[in-house]
Design an enzyme around this catalytic site. Sequence first.
Site, PDB file in Angstrom:
ATOM      1  N   TYR A 123      64.913  15.855  36.731  1.00 15.57           N
ATOM      2  CA  TYR A 123      65.907  14.659  36.665  1.00 15.57           C
ATOM      3  C   TYR A 123      67.242  15.551  37.108  1.00 15.57           C
ATOM      4  O   TYR A 123      68.432  14.658  36.943  1.00 15.57           O
ATOM      5  CB  TYR A 123      66.083  13.888  35.237  1.00 15.57           C
ATOM      6  CG  TYR A 123      65.030  13.058  34.973  1.00 15.57           C
ATOM      7  CD1 TYR A 123      63.896  13.178  35.531  1.00 15.57           C
ATOM      8  CD2 TYR A 123      65.195  12.442  33.767  1.00 15.57           C
ATOM      9  CE1 TYR A 123      62.815  12.283  35.329  1.00 15.57           C
ATOM     10  CE2 TYR A 123      64.203  11.611  33.625  1.00 15.57           C
ATOM     11  CZ  TYR A 123      62.929  11.544  34.201  1.00 15.57           C
ATOM     12  OH  TYR A 123      61.829  10.619  33.773  1.00 15.57           O
ATOM     13  N   LYS A 175      53.996  22.212  30.388  1.00 19.47           N
ATOM     14  CA  LYS A 175      52.938  22.254  31.381  1.00 19.47           C
ATOM     15  C   LYS A 175      52.926  23.628  31.906  1.00 19.47           C
ATOM     16  O   LYS A 175      52.757  23.821  33.115  1.00 19.47           O
ATOM     17  CB  LYS A 175      53.150  21.349  32.124  1.00 19.47           C
ATOM     18  CG  LYS A 175      51.872  20.889  33.180  1.00 19.47           C
ATOM     19  CD  LYS A 175      50.870  20.158  32.539  1.00 19.47           C
ATOM     20  CE  LYS A 175      49.562  19.875  33.442  1.00 19.47           C
ATOM     21  NZ  LYS A 175      48.299  19.513  32.783  1.00 19.47           N
ATOM     22  N   ASP A 209      50.000  17.023  28.173  1.00 21.41           N
ATOM     23  CA  ASP A 209      48.658  15.845  28.352  1.00 21.41           C
ATOM     24  C   ASP A 209      48.045  15.917  26.853  1.00 21.41           C
ATOM     25  O   ASP A 209      47.705  14.854  26.533  1.00 21.41           O
ATOM     26  CB  ASP A 209      47.830  16.074  29.446  1.00 21.41           C
ATOM     27  CG  ASP A 209      47.690  17.721  29.831  1.00 21.41           C
ATOM     28  OD1 ASP A 209      48.193  18.361  29.490  1.00 21.41           O
ATOM     29  OD2 ASP A 209      46.723  17.891  30.753  1.00 21.41           O
TER      30      ASP A 209
END
Length: 339
Positions: A123, A175, A209
């Site tokens: 962002y 991640k 995840d």
Amino acid sequence: MTIPCTLIPGDGIGPEITDATLRILEAAGAPFAWDRQVAGMAAVKVANNPMPDATLDSIKRTNLALKGPLETPVGEGFRSVNVALRKSFDLYANVRPVRDIIPGGRFDNVDIVLVRENTEGLYAGIEHYIKVGEDDKAAAQSIALITRIGSERIIRYAFEYAVRHNRKKITLVHKANILKYSQGLFRSIGQEIAKEYEGRVAFDDRIIDACAMQLVMKPETFDVIVTTNMFGDILSDLISGLVGGLGLAPGANIGKHAAIFEAVHGTAPDIAGQGVANPSALLFAACLMLDHVGESERAQRIRGAAESLIREQQTVTRDLGGTASTSQFADAVIARMTA
Ligand code: NAD
């Protein structure tokens, strides 16, 4: 003594939930002197600018704002005013506490504080199109910027928050298995800082995840989560869904010099103008603002009244299975608080 505070009612359901919240704050004797300003579509209508200078100047003066949701056009159109506000005032920590209030819901014992990095990652707004042949928009690139300074300050903020609020564990969500550089940097800085808090705050890390799955399977095993910007955005909606939806989830955007408090939810265009929106998320955001200015007792009084009503499930809004309007809920909170 009053505390100057910028008030941005916002778009969609913003003005309705702001009215309800202000009435409750006033009944509780909250000491804010409001400086009412516009942003988002409301500001485009009156000033042809989604973020007028007057609004920015007001926040520069007060260093404190309560803000309703702002509409951001999807795809084309002006950039998100929320993102711009966070960047203008360097509000690097987005703190979103979520607790289950209604007993017998899908999940019990959910009490999670999500600390989201608010200024970097995907962002950061570093985006461009790539021209191939005649096609100006043959591809597009968005860069996920992770810096050592940005990571250190948000992770340290999470640890300090845990110490201050007697929280036991930080879970860093990442991640790093795929994004080895950017997410790897965030994770390794977390591991370094965790050593300083050994014996006081436990630390573990999860891949995003797997974390999403575990949050749905065993939300009670999480305490404080710290993560990068976009993962935090998505996970905070997920977590609010565990405890009754967006209508109950508040958020604080904290910087070194300023703080802006808001609901996690958006403008809810599907119910705007109907007087049925749940004002609780903005009300709980106002309670976080009371905590922030050292008025925790007053915040607890408001929370106590609103939460007991929500637990009883009598006078609650449609999103919580009731039939009360926004203002009926506000009236009931005031009656409960002043009884
Ligand atoms: P949304 O949060 O506005 O709505 C999602 C769903 O939740 C809708 O069904 C809505 O009716 C419901 N809902 C949300 N708040 C509620 C409340 N207080 N009471 C009862 N029901 C409620 O998300 P969206 O539809 O994806 O976004 C609409 C607009 O809001 C977009 O322009 C988006 O950019 C903006 N937005 C702003 C903010 C912000 O200002 N902080 C945050 C998220 C989205």
